[in-house]
Motif scaffolding. Structure first.
Motif, mmCIF file in Angstrom:
data_model
loop_
_atom_site.group_PDB
_atom_site.id
_atom_site.type_symbol
_atom_site.label_atom_id
_atom_site.label_comp_id
_atom_site.label_asym_id
_atom_site.label_seq_id
_atom_site.Cartn_x
_atom_site.Cartn_y
_atom_site.Cartn_z
ATOM 1 N N ILE A 11 0.600 -1.134 0.053
ATOM 2 C CA ILE A 11 0.094 -0.099 0.018
ATOM 3 C C ILE A 11 0.765 0.985 0.056
ATOM 4 C CG2 ILE A 11 -1.632 1.180 1.001
ATOM 5 C CD1 ILE A 11 -2.652 -1.272 2.637
ATOM 6 N N ASP A 13 0.703 5.440 -0.237
ATOM 7 C CA ASP A 13 0.074 6.660 -0.232
ATOM 8 C C ASP A 13 0.712 7.565 0.573
ATOM 9 O OD1 ASP A 13 -2.054 8.642 0.371
ATOM 10 O OD2 ASP A 13 -3.326 7.270 -0.430
ATOM 11 N N TYR A 22 -6.175 2.406 5.632
ATOM 12 C CA TYR A 22 -5.843 1.095 4.602
ATOM 13 C C TYR A 22 -5.580 -0.175 5.389
ATOM 14 C CZ TYR A 22 -6.741 4.368 0.747
ATOM 15 O OH TYR A 22 -7.185 5.486 -0.271
ATOM 16 N N TYR A 25 -7.691 -1.535 7.786
ATOM 17 C CA TYR A 25 -8.706 -2.420 7.164
ATOM 18 C C TYR A 25 -8.087 -3.701 6.598
ATOM 19 C CZ TYR A 25 -12.587 -3.694 3.559
ATOM 20 O OH TYR A 25 -13.426 -4.480 3.106
ATOM 21 N N THR A 35 4.124 -0.972 3.632
ATOM 22 C CA THR A 35 3.788 0.423 3.017
ATOM 23 C C THR A 35 4.889 1.225 2.554
ATOM 24 O OG1 THR A 35 3.923 1.428 5.191
ATOM 25 C CG2 THR A 35 1.681 0.537 4.929
ATOM 26 N N LEU A 55 -1.840 -1.588 -3.693
ATOM 27 C CA LEU A 55 -3.022 -0.408 -3.658
ATOM 28 C C LEU A 55 -2.242 0.986 -3.755
ATOM 29 C CD1 LEU A 55 -5.678 0.666 -3.435
ATOM 30 C CD2 LEU A 55 -5.458 0.484 -1.108
ATOM 31 N N LYS A 109 -11.385 8.795 -4.550
ATOM 32 C CA LYS A 109 -11.203 8.983 -3.077
ATOM 33 C C LYS A 109 -12.373 9.965 -2.795
ATOM 34 C CE LYS A 109 -6.186 8.656 -2.300
ATOM 35 N NZ LYS A 109 -4.886 9.543 -2.021
ATOM 36 N N MET A 113 -14.105 0.661 0.429
ATOM 37 C CA MET A 113 -13.334 -0.391 0.537
ATOM 38 C C MET A 113 -13.751 -1.824 0.230
ATOM 39 S SD MET A 113 -10.776 1.511 1.326
ATOM 40 C CE MET A 113 -9.744 0.024 1.591
#
Length: 126
Positions: A11, A13, A22, A25, A35, A55, A109, A113
């Motif tokens: 992930i 971001d 994220y 979840y 990440t 993602l 966005k 989810m």
């Protein structure tokens, strides 16, 4: 990957609040997570870890998500990871550009989810 193993999800971001959300979840759903907060770190992590899916935020510093997706697709990893874009960019052209860059799906966005989960796991069979 057998379904006994945790699916590996990268992930990336640059928004720390979204990144935390994220992670929370997908961790609760049994994913193994790594990440990154920028595109260069995401690409390096991908190359070192070989996740099943990623993602990726489209607009990240140092290397945008589309450039990351193009490089991942260029490497030609097998099995091919599922790539999902998330972005604040909502125009149809933005979605088409994400798909041309190698993403399997593009979500705007704030994202629902369960839809992202379905896109990430569709090809993996989980």
């Amino acid at each position: 990957m057998s379904c006994q193993e945790k699916p590996r999800l990268l992930i990336a971001d640059d928004d720390p609040n979204l990144l935390d959300a994220y992670v929370l979840y997908f961790t609760t759903l049994g994913f193994e997570i790594r990440t990154a907060r920028n595109g260069l770190d995401a690409l390096a992590l991908y190359c070192a870890w070989h996740p099943d899916a990623a993602l990726l935020d489209v607009e990240m510093p140092r290397l945008d998500g589309r450039a990351v997706a193009r490089r991942i697709r260029y490497v030609g990893a097998w099995p091919t990871p599922t790539l999902v874009a998330v972005s604040g960019l909502a125009r149809d052209e933005e979605r088409r550009e994400s798909l041309r860059s190698g993403f399997d799906a593009h979500f705007v966005k704030p994202v629902a989810m369960p839809l992202v989960l379905a896109a990430l796991t569709r090809r993996a069979g989980h």
